[in-house]
Design a protein around this motif. Structure first.
Motif, PDB file in Angstrom:
ATOM      1  N   ARG A  93       0.787  -1.206   0.004  1.00 32.29           N
ATOM      2  CA  ARG A  93      -0.120   0.114   0.129  1.00 32.29           C
ATOM      3  C   ARG A  93       0.801   1.260   0.041  1.00 32.29           C
ATOM      4  NH1 ARG A  93      -3.483   0.765   5.176  1.00 32.29           N
ATOM      5  NH2 ARG A  93      -1.585   2.098   5.772  1.00 32.29           N
ATOM      6  N   ASN A 104      -6.417  -3.766 -14.642  1.00 29.00           N
ATOM      7  CA  ASN A 104      -5.745  -3.121 -13.724  1.00 29.00           C
ATOM      8  C   ASN A 104      -6.633  -2.210 -12.929  1.00 29.00           C
ATOM      9  OD1 ASN A 104      -2.787  -2.913 -13.502  1.00 29.00           O
ATOM     10  ND2 ASN A 104      -2.710  -2.566 -15.594  1.00 29.00           N
ATOM     11  N   LEU A 105      -7.914  -2.114 -13.650  1.00 32.32           N
ATOM     12  CA  LEU A 105      -8.737  -1.091 -12.908  1.00 32.32           C
ATOM     13  C   LEU A 105     -10.254  -1.502 -12.357  1.00 32.32           C
ATOM     14  CD1 LEU A 105      -8.465   1.461 -15.687  1.00 32.32           C
ATOM     15  CD2 LEU A 105      -7.121   1.505 -13.518  1.00 32.32           C
ATOM     16  N   LEU A 106     -10.719  -0.999 -11.398  1.00 33.66           N
ATOM     17  CA  LEU A 106     -12.088  -1.258 -10.901  1.00 33.66           C
ATOM     18  C   LEU A 106     -13.043  -0.981 -11.650  1.00 33.66           C
ATOM     19  CD1 LEU A 106     -12.358  -1.637  -7.027  1.00 33.66           C
ATOM     20  CD2 LEU A 106     -11.604  -3.229  -8.507  1.00 33.66           C
ATOM     21  N   THR A 108     -16.146  -0.431 -11.421  1.00 36.73           N
ATOM     22  CA  THR A 108     -17.181   0.466 -10.782  1.00 36.73           C
ATOM     23  C   THR A 108     -16.799   1.712 -10.517  1.00 36.73           C
ATOM     24  OG1 THR A 108     -16.538  -0.422  -8.693  1.00 36.73           O
ATOM     25  CG2 THR A 108     -18.605  -1.541  -9.690  1.00 36.73           C
ATOM     26  N   LEU A 109     -15.493   1.938 -10.665  1.00 34.86           N
ATOM     27  CA  LEU A 109     -15.045   3.213 -10.177  1.00 34.86           C
ATOM     28  C   LEU A 109     -14.623   4.181 -11.543  1.00 34.86           C
ATOM     29  CD1 LEU A 109     -12.560   2.363  -7.261  1.00 34.86           C
ATOM     30  CD2 LEU A 109     -14.959   3.125  -7.193  1.00 34.86           C
ATOM     31  N   GLU A 113     -11.314   7.977  -9.328  1.00 38.57           N
ATOM     32  CA  GLU A 113     -11.312   7.563  -8.184  1.00 38.57           C
ATOM     33  C   GLU A 113     -10.487   6.209  -8.353  1.00 38.57           C
ATOM     34  OE1 GLU A 113     -15.907   7.814  -7.091  1.00 38.57           O
ATOM     35  OE2 GLU A 113     -15.833   6.548  -8.923  1.00 38.57           O
ATOM     36  N   LEU A 117      -7.528   5.432  -5.589  1.00 35.54           N
ATOM     37  CA  LEU A 117      -7.806   4.409  -4.646  1.00 35.54           C
ATOM     38  C   LEU A 117      -6.561   3.957  -3.617  1.00 35.54           C
ATOM     39  CD1 LEU A 117     -10.321   2.609  -4.123  1.00 35.54           C
ATOM     40  CD2 LEU A 117      -9.076   0.764  -6.023  1.00 35.54           C
ATOM     41  N   PRO A 118      -5.525   3.711  -3.952  1.00 39.28           N
ATOM     42  CA  PRO A 118      -4.406   3.478  -2.917  1.00 39.28           C
ATOM     43  C   PRO A 118      -4.172   4.598  -2.030  1.00 39.28           C
ATOM     44  CG  PRO A 118      -3.683   3.213  -5.268  1.00 39.28           C
ATOM     45  CD  PRO A 118      -4.965   3.911  -5.323  1.00 39.28           C
ATOM     46  N   ALA A 120      -6.879   6.361  -1.150  1.00 37.68           N
ATOM     47  CA  ALA A 120      -8.059   6.206  -0.294  1.00 37.68           C
ATOM     48  C   ALA A 120      -8.060   5.095   0.694  1.00 37.68           C
ATOM     49  CB  ALA A 120      -9.340   6.259  -1.138  1.00 37.68           C
ATOM     50  N   ILE A 121      -7.485   4.143   0.149  1.00 34.13           N
ATOM     51  CA  ILE A 121      -7.357   2.789   0.846  1.00 34.13           C
ATOM     52  C   ILE A 121      -6.572   3.009   2.344  1.00 34.13           C
ATOM     53  CG2 ILE A 121      -6.410   0.661   1.009  1.00 34.13           C
ATOM     54  CD1 ILE A 121      -7.375   0.086  -1.569  1.00 34.13           C
ATOM     55  N   ARG A 163      -2.254   5.707 -11.507  1.00 32.75           N
ATOM     56  CA  ARG A 163      -2.650   5.128 -10.118  1.00 32.75           C
ATOM     57  C   ARG A 163      -1.155   4.950  -9.118  1.00 32.75           C
ATOM     58  NH1 ARG A 163      -5.363  -0.095 -10.133  1.00 32.75           N
ATOM     59  NH2 ARG A 163      -2.940  -0.905 -10.612  1.00 32.75           N
TER      60      ARG A 163
END
Ligand SMILES: Nc1ncnc2c1ncn2[C@@H]1O[C@H](COP(=O)(O)OP(=O)(O)O)[C@@H](O)[C@H]1O
Ligand SMILES: [Mg+2]
Lengths: 258, 850
Positions: A93, A104-106, A108-109, A113, A117-118, A120-121, A163
């Motif tokens: 992280r 590589n990507l989600l 839903t985002l 976003e 993401l990293p 935010a996590i 990202r």
């Protein structure tokens, strides 16, 4: 913000006598045979070798995604070998960035976003100036609200690069990041990776089997049958190709036990 | 093709188990219901076969009233002892015994409370020397008039032993004291037959106390001489006695007695099957969802099959074969589980019924057929839509990485609207009472269609609602990811939530109806009944507990008491029809307490030949003041009454109010209820102890204030509600399985994504939280749908019952809040396994996964 090329300031990642053995008995595969390598800070290193030579395995071991059978791996000052799941997760992280060949990507985002993401996590706020720099370098400003399925493959990989960059990790590992792209998109992504090293001092380790891609790097490490067999500094596509041809004609290393 | 399907089926064990489990549970309910009723039915057969063993033929007097369907045995009226002598002269009679055997003898236990049997009869009989059936275990049979013998179960329940002085409450006499001289059991070491209790008196005492007349019997037991068939003897005796007597063989009697109980059992069976239906409806949603997901996941595999030449029909076949396999396996397991559950329930029932000896467990063919029929049909029907969708997968999908495209929701929404409207229409038709004989079927079909319609509409509303709900969790990254995941596939989320909706909607609907009924009754009672104290007991058997008629007069004489109305009730034949009748000690007092004002005639103390009618009863009987009506009660000859008053319906405790003299012929010639009105200013606490003193010989009744009485009267609704809730909990359990299933399959589907998230640093705990939020959002969504649809259905029914006196609509807000809260908890529980699975995903394996 400006670090100069070829001025190593210590290793961002280091492998010392790393062995990796899959399975046991008849089905035993020795994927890495005592690999020792240093990946200097602020350098773009490519790992090359024929298919099955252990490139991905080495990268996974370096990145804390897989455990080594013997030897040690360091990321910066952190000893990766021996960390538990929580420690490995924190390492990935905070210290490591990833770019995979695909997915590589989600879905839903949005692009933005996904990029954040990293952070935010980890519960961290992005540095706005750095975020802007990253977005501008990858040229995605007008695509930030799009979902991955609304982006081309090259754009998706650029989002993945952004990202990986935005949290300024010790080192970014990329496994065949252009393997799924056409040559133009691939060139864009590779150019972008090289820029982030040249201009921002990011450390990148990239696995590839494509000589053209390897030529973007500052240094190329050649793997064959789980061992480092050669190295090139300031490569060009031609020198890489030459080295590979030479390696092909070498006799296979003798089986070594562990 | 078949081999390939079965192989891929085995490779999906978890999925198979989860979706099969829903069918297993539904089928379990079906077969359990049949096994239970079959076992109990045969147990009843055995009990009565035993009870009438040694009885070749029995003589009884014709009952005064036709036997009702739901009220069990009728009082067998007494006849003179001389009939016994007449019977003895009939050729073929080997032995004739005059017997007294009537229900209504209640032993007072050592704790001062009457022992109740909760249903089975409490018999009082005359001792005639015993039979093979009776085994005296301690002491001896009664010889003197102050001696009794009781069965072992009764002695145990009342904690009495031989030598004790014990009290016995009686229907036709006041409380009596006896010496317990013996305890007996029945052949085979049984303490009771089917939970019934029995007290033996000497013959004269039994005649006086149980029949109310000396030198009478209420049955004669005959054994036939050698070589005379019971049927032959029956016909001969019947011919000799003529009309007025019922002569039956022991076999007939036991069959009749068992048939009465079996009637009740088949009703019970239908209720269980109803709940099985609910469980299966929920199960259908679950299977539909599972197969949709399976087909989505198998897209490539199925496309490959198409590419190498399989026809669309073969693809449908391959999905349906999977459904048949699951359906068959689930039916087998459901049948087996149902046999277990049926046996367990029968055992529990037996324990409640005072140690009912159960017949051996049996599996009736109907249980097997219905299990397989239901299990297969439900599974295949639910798999049909996904199968058709599978057939539409183009071969090209094998070559591309196509995410299942988001098809527009227009069609499903439109059909949802149509089905919902059809359901609402049927409901309205059924509830308005215009559906005639088909009212129940119409209403049930309406409810079913409404559920399916709402389920079809759910995908449309799922997006905004899920977003709104998910907003609550979006403050954390895992929460936000979970929310996004739950909104990802509206159909899947919708069906999963709809499955939970069904159970919660039914519970909410029933709660609305029962709470509204309760509130309406309580409200009306409070508004109408102007009495401060109530004497009554809790009914545990077919008849309410009663107290001595003198209590009413003595209560009226207490200082501070303004009026007392004592009430009796029974079934009677009025103008040729079975009707519920009441008798009041004093209609004038009833008038004061109920505020009764006659619309015709006057409300005053009735003369022995007068009757007061409610307006609807007067209309039905077509009688006005001055007309005469004839009534036959459980005992005695028919009576004729003149209508003295007609009163608005809710201003009388009953539709037909008779004078207190008529109560002498009632099944229970004692009041079951007394309402006591105090003079203004008299404190309740001053009168209550004195009233309690008056009823101290009737331990089954107590004195409560009005609020307590109303609570006691409406308490039955709470019990009913709880039972329904327990049964519907099964539907909710199945829905939880559905949530687990959906989540597990989603986790499987998103392996790579989960790997990516873990690779870029999502902790295990965060991964679990993400899955949990997804589950909670889905289940709370389902619960919200459920309470909305349920209160809508409940309100519709309450609205329709307005004319029946349910005037208040009570929406159980706290209950509904509780359901939503519980749903959140259910979500958390359902997420446990999938979340653990997600957290355990091997990061490297997931990334390398294709
Ligand atoms: N999970 C595994 N189990 C067994 N063998 C593996 C596994 N992963 C990789 N290998 C083997 O290790 C060797 C190196 O693989 P890899 O690192 O993926 O090579 P490359 O990325 O250079 O193509 C290969 O022989 C491969 O078959
Ligand atoms: Mg590789």
């Amino acid at each position: 913000m400006t670090a100069t090329v070829g001025r190593p300031v210590g290793a961002a990642a280091r492998a010392s006598d790393v062995w990796k053995v899959y399975g046991s008995g008849e089905a035993q595969v020795v994927a890495l045979r005592g690999v020792s390598a240093e990946f200097e800070r602020g350098r773009f290193t490519a790992i090359m070798g024929p298919s099955g030579s252990g490139k991905s395995t080495l990268m996974h071991c370096l990145a804390g995604l897989d455990t080594v059978t013997r030897g040690t791996v360091m990321i910066g000052d952190t000893k990766v070998t021996g960390l538990g799941d929580a420690g490995l997760t924190r390492l990935r992280r905070d210290q490591v960035g990833f770019i995979f060949q695909q997915f590589n990507l989600l879905p839903t985002l949005s692009a933005k976003e996904n990029i954040l993401l990293p952070l935010a996590i980890a519960g961290r706020k992005p540095d706005p100036a750095w975020y802007d720099t990253v977005i501008d370098t990858v040229g995605l400003r007008d695509r930030l609200d799009h979902r991955p399925n609304q982006l081309s493959g090259g754009q998706q990989q650029r989002v993945a690069c952004a990202r990986a960059l935005v949290s300024r990790p010790q080192v970014i590992f990329a496994d065949e990041p252009t393997g799924n792209l056409d040559s133009r998109s691939g060139a864009e992504v590779l150019g972008f990776l090289r820029n982030s090293v040249r201009q921002h001092g990011q450390t990148i380790v990239m696995v590839t089997h494509d000589p053209t891609a390897a030529a973007y790097a500052d240094r190329v490490v050649f793997l064959a049958d789980g061992q480092i067999v050669s190295e090139l500094i300031e490569p060009t596509a031609d020198t890489v190709l030459d080295t590979m041809k030479k390696l092909d004609t070498l006799p296979a290393p003798t089986e070594a036990g562990i | 093709m078949l081999r390939a399907t079965l192989k891929s089926l085995l490779a999906r064990k978890v999925r198979l188990i989860l979706s099969g489990l829903a069918v297993v549970l539904g089928v379990m309910f079906v077969s359990g219901a049949f096994v239970l009723t079959d076992t109990l039915g045969r147990s009843f057969d055995a009990i009565f076969a035993d009870a009438y063993e040694g009885v070749d033929v029995q003589v009884a007097a014709k009952p005064k009233l036709a036997v009702g369907e739901t009220e069990g045995e009728q009082v067998a009226p007494p006849f003179p002892a001389a009939v016994l002598d007449r019977v003895r002269t009939v050729p073929g009679v080997a032995e004739a015994t005059g017997s007294v055997n009537a229900t209504g003898a209640r032993l007072i236990g050592s704790n001062g409370k009457a022992v109740t049997s909760f249903g089975p009869p409490q018999l009082g009989s005359n001792w005639t020397g015993g039979s093979d059936l009776i085994e005296i275990r301690q002491g001896r049979a009664p010889q003197a008039d102050n001696e009794i013998m009781v069965n072992a179960a009764l002695a145990t329940a009342g904690k009495v032993t031989v030598g004790d002085q014990v009290g016995v409450l009686l229907t036709l006499a006041s409380k009596q004291e006896f010496t317990l001289v013996g305890i007996f059991g029945y052949s085979g070491g049984r303490d009771s037959i089917g939970g019934a209790n029995e007290i033996y008196f000497t013959t004269p005492v039994a005649q006086r106390l149980m029949l109310g007349a000396p030198d009478t019997y209420n049955s004669i037991v005959l054994t036939s001489a050698d070589g005379v068939a019971p049927e032959r003897l029956r016909d001969d005796v019947a011919a000799a006695l003529g009309d007025g007597y019922v002569v039956k063989t022991g076999e007939q009697l036991s069959a009749d007695a068992a048939a009465g109980l079996k009637e009740g059992l088949s009703f019970f069976n239908r209720i269980l099957l109803g709940f099985a239906g609910v469980a299966l409806l929920v199960g259908t949603f679950l299977i539909l969802n599972t197969f949709s997901i399976i087909v989505a996941q198998r897209t490539r595999e199925l496309a490959l099959m198409r590419a190498i030449g399989a026809s669309g029909r073969q693809v449908i076949g391959s999905v349906l074969v999977e459904a048949v396999a699951i359906g068959l396996l689930a039916s087998v397991l459901g049948l087996a589980a149902g046999i277990g559950v049926g046996a367990l329930l029968a055992y529990v029932f037996g324990q409640f019924a005072g140690g009912l000896t159960l017949a051996g467990l049996g599996v009736p063919p109907v249980a097997v057929f219905s299990s397989f029929g239901v299990g297969l049909v439900i599974t295949v029907v639910a798999a049909l839509l996904p199968a058709l969708r599978a057939a539409r997968i183009p071969p090209i999908a094998a070559m591309q990485d196509v995410a299942t495209p988001d098809r527009p929701l227009t069609r499903v929404t439109l059909s949802g609207a149509v089905v919902t409207a059809a359901g609402a229409g049927l409901l309205a038709l059924g509830l308005s009472g215009n559906a005639g004989d088909n009212t129940l079927v119409t209403i049930l079909t309406g409810v079913l269609l409404a559920f399916i319609g709402v389920a079809l509409l759910t995908p449309l509303i799922s997006r905004p609602v899920v977003n709104l709900l998910g907003g609550l969790f979006s403050w954390s990254v895992p929460g936000k990811l979970g929310r996004l995941n739950s909104g990802r596939n509206p159909r899947r989320t919708a069906i999963t939530a709809a499955a939970l909706m069904v159970g919660i909607a039914l519970v909410t609907g029933v709660t609305v109806i029962l709470d509204s009924t309760k509130a309406s009754i309580a409200g009306k009672a409070e508004q109408i009944i102007d009495a401060e104290l109530v004497v009554a007991g809790e009914q545990t058997g077919p008849q309410p507990p009663t107290f001595e008629p003198t209590v009413v007069d003595r209560a009226a004489a207490l200082p501070g008491v303004a009026a007392v109305a004592g009430l009796y009730n029974d079934m009677a034949t009025v103008e040729g029809e079975r009707r519920f009748v009441n008798a009041a000690t004093d209609l004038a007092a009833v008038g004061r307490i109920w505020g009764a004002k006659a619309t015709a005639g006057t409300v005053a103390t009735l003369r022995p030949d007068q009757v007061a009618l409610s307006e609807p009863a007067a209309k039905e009987l077509n009688k006005t003041v001055g007309d005469r009506i004839t009534a036959q009660f459980a005992r005695g000859e028919p009576h004729t009454y003149t209508v003295a008053a007609i009163v608005p319906e809710d201003r009388l405790p009953g539709a037909i109010m008779l004078p207190k003299e008529s109560a002498a012929d009632f099944t229970q010639p004692k009041p079951y209820l007394a309402l006591v009105q105090l003079t203004p200013g008299t404190p309740v606490a001053q009168v209550q102890p004195q009233l309690e003193e008056l009823v101290k010989d009737s331990p089954e009744v107590s004195v409560t204030d009005r609020a307590g009485f109303i609570a006691q009267q409406t308490g039955q609704f709470d019990t009913l509600l709880r039972m329904i809730q327990i049964l519907l909990a099964l539907a909710i359990v199945i829905a939880v399985l559905g949530i687990i299933n959906t989540l597990a399959l989603s986790v499987l589907e998103r392996t790579r994504e989960l790997g990516l998230l873990r690779a870029i640093g999502l902790r295990r705990a965060q991964t679990m939280r993400m899955i949990t939020v997804e589950a909670v959002v889905i289940s709370v969504f389902g619960a919200l749908l459920g309470v909305t649809v349920g209160s809508g259905l409940g309100a519709a029914v309450v609205e329709a019952l307005k004319d029946e006196g349910i005037t208040e609509l009570v929406l159980p807000w706290s209950q509904m809040g509780l359901f939503v809260g519980l749903a959140a908890l259910i979500g958390v529980v359902a997420a446990v396994l999938p979340a653990i699975r997600a957290a355990r995903i091997n990061v490297l394996g997931a990334i390398a996964h294709d």
